[in-house]
Design a protein around this motif. Structure first.
Motif, PDB file in Angstrom:
ATOM      1  N   SER A  59       7.345   7.035  -6.041  1.00  0.00           N
ATOM      2  CA  SER A  59       8.440   6.768  -5.105  1.00  0.00           C
ATOM      3  C   SER A  59       8.148   5.571  -4.196  1.00  0.00           C
ATOM      4  O   SER A  59       9.062   4.843  -3.826  1.00  0.00           O
ATOM      5  CB  SER A  59       8.750   8.007  -4.269  1.00  0.00           C
ATOM      6  N   LYS A  60       6.886   5.378  -3.836  1.00  0.00           N
ATOM      7  CA  LYS A  60       6.518   4.246  -2.963  1.00  0.00           C
ATOM      8  C   LYS A  60       6.004   3.048  -3.770  1.00  0.00           C
ATOM      9  O   LYS A  60       5.750   1.986  -3.214  1.00  0.00           O
ATOM     10  CB  LYS A  60       5.451   4.675  -1.955  1.00  0.00           C
ATOM     11  N   LYS A  61       5.809   3.248  -5.078  1.00  0.00           N
ATOM     12  CA  LYS A  61       5.373   2.187  -6.000  1.00  0.00           C
ATOM     13  C   LYS A  61       4.055   1.516  -5.577  1.00  0.00           C
ATOM     14  O   LYS A  61       3.892   0.309  -5.664  1.00  0.00           O
ATOM     15  CB  LYS A  61       6.468   1.139  -6.166  1.00  0.00           C
ATOM     16  N   GLN A  62       3.122   2.349  -5.104  1.00  0.00           N
ATOM     17  CA  GLN A  62       1.798   1.862  -4.733  1.00  0.00           C
ATOM     18  C   GLN A  62       0.835   3.039  -4.650  1.00  0.00           C
ATOM     19  O   GLN A  62       1.262   4.187  -4.633  1.00  0.00           O
ATOM     20  CB  GLN A  62       1.839   1.134  -3.391  1.00  0.00           C
ATOM     21  N   LYS A  63      -0.454   2.732  -4.588  1.00  0.00           N
ATOM     22  CA  LYS A  63      -1.447   3.774  -4.398  1.00  0.00           C
ATOM     23  C   LYS A  63      -1.457   4.187  -2.932  1.00  0.00           C
ATOM     24  O   LYS A  63      -1.438   3.343  -2.041  1.00  0.00           O
ATOM     25  CB  LYS A  63      -2.834   3.292  -4.815  1.00  0.00           C
ATOM     26  N   LEU A  64      -1.463   5.501  -2.726  1.00  0.00           N
ATOM     27  CA  LEU A  64      -1.504   6.074  -1.382  1.00  0.00           C
ATOM     28  C   LEU A  64      -2.541   7.180  -1.340  1.00  0.00           C
ATOM     29  O   LEU A  64      -2.823   7.816  -2.361  1.00  0.00           O
ATOM     30  CB  LEU A  64      -0.145   6.666  -1.004  1.00  0.00           C
ATOM     31  N   TRP A  65      -3.074   7.434  -0.147  1.00  0.00           N
ATOM     32  CA  TRP A  65      -3.988   8.556   0.028  1.00  0.00           C
ATOM     33  C   TRP A  65      -3.170   9.842   0.081  1.00  0.00           C
ATOM     34  O   TRP A  65      -2.260   9.975   0.890  1.00  0.00           O
ATOM     35  CB  TRP A  65      -4.824   8.366   1.288  1.00  0.00           C
ATOM     36  N   THR A  66      -3.503  10.760  -0.826  1.00  0.00           N
ATOM     37  CA  THR A  66      -2.801  12.029  -0.959  1.00  0.00           C
ATOM     38  C   THR A  66      -3.675  13.141  -0.411  1.00  0.00           C
ATOM     39  O   THR A  66      -4.846  13.263  -0.789  1.00  0.00           O
ATOM     40  CB  THR A  66      -2.459  12.317  -2.431  1.00  0.00           C
ATOM     41  N   ARG A  77       1.386  12.549   1.443  1.00  0.00           N
ATOM     42  CA  ARG A  77       0.721  11.245   1.380  1.00  0.00           C
ATOM     43  C   ARG A  77       0.755  10.551   2.740  1.00  0.00           C
ATOM     44  O   ARG A  77       1.718  10.668   3.486  1.00  0.00           O
ATOM     45  CB  ARG A  77       1.403  10.364   0.352  1.00  0.00           C
ATOM     46  N   ILE A  78      -0.300   9.812   3.027  1.00  0.00           N
ATOM     47  CA  ILE A  78      -0.361   8.990   4.230  1.00  0.00           C
ATOM     48  C   ILE A  78       0.347   7.678   3.903  1.00  0.00           C
ATOM     49  O   ILE A  78      -0.037   6.982   2.963  1.00  0.00           O
ATOM     50  CB  ILE A  78      -1.821   8.753   4.658  1.00  0.00           C
ATOM     51  N   HIS A  79       1.398   7.365   4.667  1.00  0.00           N
ATOM     52  CA  HIS A  79       2.182   6.163   4.349  1.00  0.00           C
ATOM     53  C   HIS A  79       2.807   5.554   5.597  1.00  0.00           C
ATOM     54  O   HIS A  79       2.639   6.065   6.702  1.00  0.00           O
ATOM     55  CB  HIS A  79       3.231   6.466   3.275  1.00  0.00           C
ATOM     56  N   THR A  80       3.532   4.466   5.408  1.00  0.00           N
ATOM     57  CA  THR A  80       4.186   3.772   6.511  1.00  0.00           C
ATOM     58  C   THR A  80       5.473   4.473   6.917  1.00  0.00           C
ATOM     59  O   THR A  80       6.061   5.225   6.136  1.00  0.00           O
ATOM     60  CB  THR A  80       4.514   2.308   6.138  1.00  0.00           C
ATOM     61  N   GLY A  81       5.891   4.194   8.125  1.00  0.00           N
ATOM     62  CA  GLY A  81       7.126   4.727   8.674  1.00  0.00           C
ATOM     63  C   GLY A  81       6.997   4.757  10.183  1.00  0.00           C
ATOM     64  O   GLY A  81       5.914   4.528  10.729  1.00  0.00           O
ATOM     65  N   ASN A  82       8.096   5.049  10.851  1.00  0.00           N
ATOM     66  CA  ASN A  82       8.073   5.003  12.308  1.00  0.00           C
ATOM     67  C   ASN A  82       8.418   6.321  12.995  1.00  0.00           C
ATOM     68  O   ASN A  82       7.780   6.678  13.977  1.00  0.00           O
ATOM     69  CB  ASN A  82       9.044   3.922  12.811  1.00  0.00           C
ATOM     70  N   THR A  83       9.420   7.041  12.495  1.00  0.00           N
ATOM     71  CA  THR A  83       9.854   8.271  13.162  1.00  0.00           C
ATOM     72  C   THR A  83       9.851   9.427  12.165  1.00  0.00           C
ATOM     73  O   THR A  83       9.633   9.225  10.969  1.00  0.00           O
ATOM     74  CB  THR A  83      11.282   8.118  13.738  1.00  0.00           C
ATOM     75  N   VAL A  84      10.150  10.624  12.671  1.00  0.00           N
ATOM     76  CA  VAL A  84      10.175  11.789  11.777  1.00  0.00           C
ATOM     77  C   VAL A  84      11.210  11.645  10.665  1.00  0.00           C
ATOM     78  O   VAL A  84      11.102  12.320   9.648  1.00  0.00           O
ATOM     79  CB  VAL A  84      10.380  13.114  12.549  1.00  0.00           C
ATOM     80  N   GLY A  89       7.366  15.338   5.883  1.00  0.00           N
ATOM     81  CA  GLY A  89       6.194  16.202   5.974  1.00  0.00           C
ATOM     82  C   GLY A  89       4.871  15.485   5.795  1.00  0.00           C
ATOM     83  O   GLY A  89       3.831  16.130   5.691  1.00  0.00           O
ATOM     84  N   CYS A  90       4.883  14.159   5.753  1.00  0.00           N
ATOM     85  CA  CYS A  90       3.673  13.359   5.558  1.00  0.00           C
ATOM     86  C   CYS A  90       3.265  12.655   6.850  1.00  0.00           C
ATOM     87  O   CYS A  90       4.121  12.311   7.658  1.00  0.00           O
ATOM     88  CB  CYS A  90       3.913  12.283   4.497  1.00  0.00           C
ATOM     89  N   PRO A  91       1.971  12.370   7.035  1.00  0.00           N
ATOM     90  CA  PRO A  91       1.549  11.573   8.184  1.00  0.00           C
ATOM     91  C   PRO A  91       1.919  10.098   7.998  1.00  0.00           C
ATOM     92  O   PRO A  91       1.709   9.521   6.934  1.00  0.00           O
ATOM     93  CB  PRO A  91       0.020  11.729   8.205  1.00  0.00           C
TER      94      PRO A  91
END
Length: 141
Positions: A59-66, A77-84, A89-91
């Motif tokens: 879905s994010k088209k990249q490697k992420l820490w799961t 997965r730990i990924h980018t974003g700003n608000t809830v 449900g991810c950090p």
């Protein structure tokens, strides 16, 4: 193996804010959903120690820490974003906590994510300890 921790320092009905540390050094801030009994896509992760693996996210088209083995949850997965609105449900990673469009947020998400990924670039597996600062009322028990 690196020592990875998320120490949650602010827990409210609208968001959960923490500090992500690698080997005792603060790398970035995190933002998660508030505690909602570990319900999929709408709750922060229960406190605990979990395996952490670098995996490709279609879905994010990249490697992420799961974060693996979260009870009753997958693809945390730990990924980018700003608000809830961005978490599911991810950090999320951020350079600093703040407010965005009237919502609790982490700002500078992409820069913080890049720093986290660079800090973790020499490993592809680890463990993460997620804990709440005492007295904030969050618990998986």
């Amino acid at each position: 193996m690196k020592n990875i921790e998320i120490k949650r320092v602010e827990c409210s009905e609208v968001a959960t804010v923490g500090v992500l540390m690698v080997d005792g050094v603060c790398v970035c801030w995190t933002l998660e959903e508030p505690w909602r009994d570990n319900r999929k896509d709408v709750s922060c992760i229960p406190e605990g120690r979990y395996p952490l693996e670098l995996e490709y996210s279609p879905s994010k088209k990249q490697k992420l820490w799961t974060i693996k083995n979260v009870p009753d949850r997958t693809y945390v997965r730990i990924h980018t974003g700003n608000t809830v609105l961005d978490t599911k449900g991810c950090p999320l990673t951020g350079s600093k906590p703040g407010i965005l469009d009237g919502r609790r947020a982490v700002l500078g998400s992409q820069d913080a994510f890049t720093e986290f990924m660079q800090t973790m670039s020499d490993v592809d597996k680890s463990e993460i300890l997620i804990s709440n600062v005492s007295g904030n009322g969050l618990s998986a028990n």
